[in-house]
Design a protein around this motif. Structure first.
Motif, PDB file in Angstrom:
ATOM      1  N   LYS A 167       0.823  -1.206   0.000  1.00 26.13           N
ATOM      2  CA  LYS A 167       0.000   0.000   0.000  1.00 26.13           C
ATOM      3  C   LYS A 167       0.862   1.263   0.000  1.00 26.13           C
ATOM      4  CE  LYS A 167      -3.931  -2.279   2.188  1.00 26.13           C
ATOM      5  NZ  LYS A 167      -4.892  -2.293   3.318  1.00 26.13           N
ATOM      6  N   ASP A 168       2.043   1.180   0.601  1.00 28.45           N
ATOM      7  CA  ASP A 168       2.990   2.291   0.587  1.00 28.45           C
ATOM      8  C   ASP A 168       4.066   1.979  -0.446  1.00 28.45           C
ATOM      9  OD1 ASP A 168       4.648   4.407   1.007  1.00 28.45           O
ATOM     10  OD2 ASP A 168       5.261   3.805   3.048  1.00 28.45           O
ATOM     11  N   ILE A 169       3.873   2.435  -1.651  1.00 30.69           N
ATOM     12  CA  ILE A 169       4.804   2.089  -2.726  1.00 30.69           C
ATOM     13  C   ILE A 169       6.153   2.784  -2.571  1.00 30.69           C
ATOM     14  CG2 ILE A 169       2.962   1.569  -4.373  1.00 30.69           C
ATOM     15  CD1 ILE A 169       3.370   4.323  -5.585  1.00 30.69           C
ATOM     16  N   GLN A 170       6.231   3.790  -1.698  1.00 28.43           N
ATOM     17  CA  GLN A 170       7.492   4.504  -1.489  1.00 28.43           C
ATOM     18  C   GLN A 170       8.341   3.858  -0.400  1.00 28.43           C
ATOM     19  OE1 GLN A 170       8.284   6.975  -3.515  1.00 28.43           O
ATOM     20  NE2 GLN A 170       6.285   6.824  -4.539  1.00 28.43           N
ATOM     21  N   SER A 171       7.803   2.870   0.271  1.00 27.50           N
ATOM     22  CA  SER A 171       8.533   2.244   1.382  1.00 27.50           C
ATOM     23  C   SER A 171       9.789   1.549   0.883  1.00 27.50           C
ATOM     24  CB  SER A 171       7.627   1.232   2.085  1.00 27.50           C
ATOM     25  OG  SER A 171       8.359   0.542   3.072  1.00 27.50           O
ATOM     26  N   LYS A 172      10.863   1.704   1.641  1.00 25.75           N
ATOM     27  CA  LYS A 172      12.124   1.047   1.301  1.00 25.75           C
ATOM     28  C   LYS A 172      12.235  -0.346   1.905  1.00 25.75           C
ATOM     29  CE  LYS A 172      14.708   5.376   0.774  1.00 25.75           C
ATOM     30  NZ  LYS A 172      15.915   6.138   1.204  1.00 25.75           N
ATOM     31  N   GLU A 173      11.383  -0.659   2.837  1.00 25.72           N
ATOM     32  CA  GLU A 173      11.407  -1.993   3.446  1.00 25.72           C
ATOM     33  C   GLU A 173      10.874  -3.029   2.457  1.00 25.72           C
ATOM     34  OE1 GLU A 173       9.674  -4.345   7.387  1.00 25.72           O
ATOM     35  OE2 GLU A 173       9.554  -2.155   7.236  1.00 25.72           O
ATOM     36  N   LYS A 174      11.537  -4.182   2.387  1.00 26.96           N
ATOM     37  CA  LYS A 174      11.157  -5.233   1.453  1.00 26.96           C
ATOM     38  C   LYS A 174      10.480  -6.400   2.199  1.00 26.96           C
ATOM     39  CE  LYS A 174      13.037  -3.017  -1.957  1.00 26.96           C
ATOM     40  NZ  LYS A 174      12.175  -2.356  -2.978  1.00 26.96           N
ATOM     41  N   PRO A 175       9.427  -6.952   1.601  1.00 27.90           N
ATOM     42  CA  PRO A 175       8.799  -8.127   2.216  1.00 27.90           C
ATOM     43  C   PRO A 175       9.747  -9.331   2.194  1.00 27.90           C
ATOM     44  CG  PRO A 175       7.367  -7.124   0.558  1.00 27.90           C
ATOM     45  CD  PRO A 175       8.720  -6.512   0.390  1.00 27.90           C
ATOM     46  N   ILE A 176       9.566 -10.215   3.150  1.00 29.17           N
ATOM     47  CA  ILE A 176      10.368 -11.438   3.241  1.00 29.17           C
ATOM     48  C   ILE A 176       9.445 -12.639   3.107  1.00 29.17           C
ATOM     49  CG2 ILE A 176      11.894 -12.829   4.695  1.00 29.17           C
ATOM     50  CD1 ILE A 176      12.887 -10.266   5.952  1.00 29.17           C
ATOM     51  N   LEU A 177       9.778 -13.533   2.188  1.00 29.05           N
ATOM     52  CA  LEU A 177       8.973 -14.732   1.924  1.00 29.05           C
ATOM     53  C   LEU A 177       9.642 -15.958   2.536  1.00 29.05           C
ATOM     54  CD1 LEU A 177       6.795 -16.441   0.388  1.00 29.05           C
ATOM     55  CD2 LEU A 177       8.390 -16.450  -1.554  1.00 29.05           C
ATOM     56  N   GLU A 178       8.846 -16.747   3.260  1.00 28.07           N
ATOM     57  CA  GLU A 178       9.276 -18.061   3.738  1.00 28.07           C
ATOM     58  C   GLU A 178       8.287 -19.085   3.206  1.00 28.07           C
ATOM     59  OE1 GLU A 178       9.574 -17.999   7.947  1.00 28.07           O
ATOM     60  OE2 GLU A 178      11.302 -16.641   7.988  1.00 28.07           O
ATOM     61  N   TYR A 179       8.786 -20.243   2.764  1.00 28.76           N
ATOM     62  CA  TYR A 179       7.883 -21.256   2.224  1.00 28.76           C
ATOM     63  C   TYR A 179       8.431 -22.656   2.510  1.00 28.76           C
ATOM     64  CZ  TYR A 179      11.142 -21.465  -1.765  1.00 28.76           C
ATOM     65  OH  TYR A 179      12.258 -21.588  -2.562  1.00 28.76           O
ATOM     66  N   SER A 180       7.515 -23.623   2.522  1.00 22.45           N
ATOM     67  CA  SER A 180       7.902 -25.000   2.808  1.00 22.45           C
ATOM     68  C   SER A 180       6.842 -25.938   2.256  1.00 22.45           C
ATOM     69  CB  SER A 180       8.075 -25.224   4.307  1.00 22.45           C
ATOM     70  OG  SER A 180       6.842 -25.016   4.985  1.00 22.45           O
ATOM     71  N   VAL A 181       7.260 -27.177   2.015  1.00 23.06           N
ATOM     72  CA  VAL A 181       6.357 -28.264   1.635  1.00 23.06           C
ATOM     73  C   VAL A 181       6.575 -29.375   2.647  1.00 23.06           C
ATOM     74  CG1 VAL A 181       5.683 -29.927  -0.134  1.00 23.06           C
ATOM     75  CG2 VAL A 181       6.466 -27.639  -0.792  1.00 23.06           C
ATOM     76  N   GLY A 182       5.582 -29.602   3.500  1.00 24.82           N
ATOM     77  CA  GLY A 182       5.763 -30.582   4.560  1.00 24.82           C
ATOM     78  C   GLY A 182       6.855 -30.136   5.514  1.00 24.82           C
ATOM     79  N   LYS A 183       7.816 -31.026   5.769  1.00 21.21           N
ATOM     80  CA  LYS A 183       8.912 -30.719   6.668  1.00 21.21           C
ATOM     81  C   LYS A 183      10.085 -30.057   5.949  1.00 21.21           C
ATOM     82  CE  LYS A 183       7.800 -34.497   9.839  1.00 21.21           C
ATOM     83  NZ  LYS A 183       8.302 -35.731  10.516  1.00 21.21           N
ATOM     84  N   GLU A 184       9.985 -29.962   4.624  1.00 19.00           N
ATOM     85  CA  GLU A 184      11.072 -29.365   3.849  1.00 19.00           C
ATOM     86  C   GLU A 184      10.966 -27.839   3.892  1.00 19.00           C
ATOM     87  OE1 GLU A 184      13.520 -30.982   2.436  1.00 19.00           O
ATOM     88  OE2 GLU A 184      12.768 -32.992   2.880  1.00 19.00           O
ATOM     89  N   LYS A 185      11.843 -27.191   4.674  1.00 17.99           N
ATOM     90  CA  LYS A 185      11.830 -25.732   4.783  1.00 17.99           C
ATOM     91  C   LYS A 185      12.927 -25.125   3.928  1.00 17.99           C
ATOM     92  CE  LYS A 185       9.789 -25.506   9.392  1.00 17.99           C
ATOM     93  NZ  LYS A 185       9.914 -24.955  10.768  1.00 17.99           N
ATOM     94  N   ASN A 186      12.597 -23.996   3.322  1.00 15.83           N
ATOM     95  CA  ASN A 186      13.556 -23.301   2.462  1.00 15.83           C
ATOM     96  C   ASN A 186      14.025 -22.008   3.128  1.00 15.83           C
ATOM     97  OD1 ASN A 186      13.361 -24.792  -0.384  1.00 15.83           O
ATOM     98  ND2 ASN A 186      11.313 -24.702   0.507  1.00 15.83           N
ATOM     99  N   LYS A 187      15.132 -21.476   2.640  1.00 17.91           N
ATOM    100  CA  LYS A 187      15.676 -20.243   3.187  1.00 17.91           C
ATOM    101  C   LYS A 187      14.766 -19.063   2.855  1.00 17.91           C
ATOM    102  CE  LYS A 187      20.522 -21.696   2.935  1.00 17.91           C
ATOM    103  NZ  LYS A 187      21.872 -21.388   2.383  1.00 17.91           N
ATOM    104  N   PRO A 188      14.666 -18.095   3.770  1.00 19.36           N
ATOM    105  CA  PRO A 188      13.844 -16.906   3.489  1.00 19.36           C
ATOM    106  C   PRO A 188      14.341 -16.163   2.251  1.00 19.36           C
ATOM    107  CG  PRO A 188      14.432 -17.026   5.813  1.00 19.36           C
ATOM    108  CD  PRO A 188      15.250 -18.072   5.118  1.00 19.36           C
ATOM    109  N   VAL A 189      13.403 -15.568   1.534  1.00 17.07           N
ATOM    110  CA  VAL A 189      13.713 -14.836   0.308  1.00 17.07           C
ATOM    111  C   VAL A 189      13.252 -13.390   0.461  1.00 17.07           C
ATOM    112  CG1 VAL A 189      13.316 -14.668  -2.178  1.00 17.07           C
ATOM    113  CG2 VAL A 189      13.493 -16.919  -1.082  1.00 17.07           C
ATOM    114  N   VAL A 190      14.145 -12.443   0.201  1.00 17.21           N
ATOM    115  CA  VAL A 190      13.771 -11.025   0.203  1.00 17.21           C
ATOM    116  C   VAL A 190      13.156 -10.700  -1.162  1.00 17.21           C
ATOM    117  CG1 VAL A 190      14.585  -8.658   0.396  1.00 17.21           C
ATOM    118  CG2 VAL A 190      15.625 -10.453   1.814  1.00 17.21           C
ATOM    119  N   LEU A 191      11.908 -10.230  -1.144  1.00 20.14           N
ATOM    120  CA  LEU A 191      11.178  -9.966  -2.390  1.00 20.14           C
ATOM    121  C   LEU A 191      11.503  -8.558  -2.894  1.00 20.14           C
ATOM    122  CD1 LEU A 191       7.713 -11.550  -1.505  1.00 20.14           C
ATOM    123  CD2 LEU A 191       9.649 -12.589  -2.683  1.00 20.14           C
ATOM    124  N   LYS A 192      12.369  -8.501  -3.892  1.00 19.65           N
ATOM    125  CA  LYS A 192      12.736  -7.218  -4.486  1.00 19.65           C
ATOM    126  C   LYS A 192      11.764  -6.805  -5.576  1.00 19.65           C
ATOM    127  CE  LYS A 192      17.624  -7.956  -3.458  1.00 19.65           C
ATOM    128  NZ  LYS A 192      19.008  -8.029  -4.002  1.00 19.65           N
TER     129      LYS A 192
END
Length: 624
Positions: free
Chosen positions: A194-219
């Motif tokens: 909603k704030d397109i001027q914000s410099k902060e980037k969202p961080i994505l975490e995802y997994s399938v079952g017990k398989e966890k992946n490293k967090p991803v910074v969404l640029k």
């Protein structure tokens, strides 16, 4: 409303042996039946029932939540009823531990403890605004354990949590591939700030079952997730995602395609337990997916290449048909129509025995008497037992014949609910067994009458509640009442105390009845009792039970310890316990250990309890 604060520690304890009374019922038979002989000695049965009950202790706990669908920041209100407890009494269960567990990863989101008094407890849990939306299990258990450390009384309630929190960003998750492509499937995450001027980037975490992946910074405003084929081999794979932005979190999930398509499992349940050559049997059919979900199908029963019957299963996966197997033929069921997999899948029926016994009930749902017929290829003397694997209610001899022997058993002292009739041979081996429901239709009815039909906000509601028995006579009872929106109660997840007590507690998890409460649907109940009606191995366990097999329920103690520099004390000290407006003093042992009762740590919901050391010496410090 009160809850308990402290950790629980458990110790071993013993109980006096309870008595089991072996009762003989009056019975009427249309064929000759003889008095009890040495086929099954009553004292032996009493000992076996007592040993089996003590080696398999149980308790029946039911928890009523005010609804099944919640949003974040709401409160889960609940009432807990300990309906019965074998081996340990109702007063032994003094604490109810409750936990909210996420189905996706089995993490405990919330947990707490509440006082139980004479089998009754109530309380609430506040859902934080940060709780992820999804499916949850509300799990409750009491503080009495068996020797293996497992709670005797456990109850599970499925709940749904949805989020209504306004956030500074929106997230969508979509599956791009419905089949495996180049060794993986793809999913896309889109984020709108909603704030397109914000410099902060969202961080994505995802997994399938017990398989966890490293967090991803969404640029960028979108991201493609590649799920390798190895992660799709599990049953019902689900992609779980969470996006964090400005201390806010959004959780989304999507079902993934499986590598192997589900199959169908078809099971056959001859009435009484076995097919016998030359005798006609009623055979129950249960169809499920490989993941245990019921499925409707139709099929044809073949004797070798000859069609003998056409069958179908209903929406909860059950059906039945009749069959008189001969000496040489092979019988199979070929599925011809379903919405799940290819046609003409064949399932072989169980082999018929050369010699055996059949038991048939015109109806497994009965009132104060039970009618049954027993058939044998050759005349033989058998023992007929009516019991519930913990108590024996009737025992007598009868003669089974090829033409059938009709029996009628009067059930005045058999309790309402599910019991079993087991036919035994001269060596006490079970030949056939059938479950039945006694005194169906009797019980307490409730009528609620509000003072009007329409109310304004915050307006007082007056209701009249009437409880009556089957004869219309008013009775006393306990009720838990909740006023909620109708769409907050999911029919697929709601449970009622009557169905749970009389059916699920005995038969296990049953398929949902689409018409509503299965307990009130006679056809549904007949199907369940037919499919679940043979417990040969349970009887064998009962007859093989010995005195040394018995388990003793464990009473818990709530204990603690005061240490100095993480070392045991060398002398006893006095502790202050401050809760609400109350104050207690307890003295520790020389090593600093102490025991508290549930009443000493009982506090009002939302408040804290304070332990402090009542000593002036400089080497002791207050407890946290």
């Amino acid at each position: 409303m009160h809850k308990l604060s402290s950790k629980l520690f458990y110790f071993n304890s013993t109980y006096p042996i309870r008595s089991i009374f072996f009762c003989f019922l009056l019975f009427v038979v249309s064929e000759t039946a003889k008095a009890q002989t040495d086929i099954l000695d009553g004292n032996v049965l009493l000992e076996k029932l007592d040993n089996y009950s003590r080696s398999n202790p149980s308790a029946l706990l039911f928890v009523h939540t005010d609804k099944t669908l919640y949003t974040n920041n709401e409160t889960i209100w609940f009432s807990a009823y300990l309906i019965k407890s074998l081996i340990s009494g109702l007063t032994d269960h003094t604490i109810v531990s409750v936990a909210l567990i996420a189905e996706s990863d089995r993490k405990i989101i919330l947990e707490d403890r509440y006082l139980m008094d004479k089998g009754l407890s109530f309380g609430s849990m506040n859902l934080p605004d940060s709780i992820p939306p999804g499916n949850y299990k509300f799990v409750a258990s009491t503080n009495v354990l068996d020797k293996g450390g497992r709670p005797l009384a456990v109850f599970n309630q499925a709940l749904t949590v949805k989020s209504i929190t306004q956030r500074d960003f929106d997230v969508t998750l979509s599956l791009l591939d419905t089949v495996i492509n180049n060794g993986s499937v793809r999913a896309q995450v889109k984020v709108s700030l909603k704030d397109i001027q914000s410099k902060e980037k969202p961080i994505l975490e995802y997994s399938v079952g017990k398989e966890k992946n490293k967090p991803v910074v969404l640029k960028e405003n979108s991201f493609i997730i590649n799920i390798p084929v190895e992660q799709l081999k599990q049953a019902r794979p689900v992609l779980l995602t969470s996006v964090k932005y400005k201390r806010q979190v959004q959780h989304l999930s999507v079902k993934l395609p499986e590598i192997k398509r589900e199959g169908i499992n078809v099971s056959f349940y001859p009435e009484g337990g076995s097919l016998v050559k030359g005798l006609e049997s009623i055979i129950g059919v249960e169809a499920k997916t490989s993941h245990g979900l019921p499925i409707a199908l139709t099929g044809i029963v073949y004797r070798d290449a000859e069609i003998v019957d056409t069958i179908s299963t209903n929406s909860y996966g059950m059906g039945k048909f009749r069959l008189k197997p001969d000496d040489k033929s092979k019988y199979v069921l070929k599925v011809t129509t379903n919405n799940f997999l290819q046609k003409d899948t064949a399932y072989t029926l169980p082999a018929a025995a050369e010699d055996g016994l059949l038991i048939q009930l015109p109806s497994a749902i009965t009132g104060d008497s039970l009618r049954l017929s027993i058939y044998s290829k050759v005349p033989r003397q058998v023992q007929v037992m009516v019991h519930d694997y913990r108590n024996a209610y009737a025992s007598f001899q009868a003669e089974a014949k090829p033409s059938g022997t009709k029996l009628k058993i009067i059930l005045p002292i058999v309790p309402k609910g599910i019991s079993a009739v087991t036919i035994l041979d001269e060596q006490r081996r079970p030949l056939a067994e059938r479950l039945f429901f006694a005194h169906y239709g009797t019980g307490i009815s409730a009528a609620i009458e509000p003072d009007k039909k329409v109310y304004g906000r915050k307006e007082k509601v007056n209701v009249k509640l009437r409880l009556k028995d089957q004869n219309g006579i008013p009775v006393q009872g306990l009720v838990s009442i909740a006023v909620v929106q109708d769409n907050r109660i999911e029919r697929s997840k709601s449970q009622d105390i009557e169905t749970y007590t009389y059916l699920n507690n005995i038969l296990g998890n049953l398929p949902a009845n689409p018409s509503g409460r299965g307990f009130n649907n006679r056809e549904y109940l007949e199907d369940m009792l037919l499919v679940k009606g043979w417990r040969r191995y349970t009887w064998q366990s009962l007859m093989n039970s010995r005195n040394g097999d018995t388990l003793t329920a464990i009473h818990p103690e709530i204990t603690g310890r005061v240490t100095y520099n993480k070392k045991p004390l060398k002398k006893a000290i006095t502790l202050n316990i401050m809760r609400d407006s109350l104050f207690d003093l307890i003295t520790t042992e020389n090593d600093g250990s102490f025991i508290v009762s549930p009443e000493q740590i009982l506090i009002t919901e939302g408040r804290k309890i304070l332990f402090s050391v009542n000593e002036k010496t400089s080497w002791v410090t207050p407890l946290n």
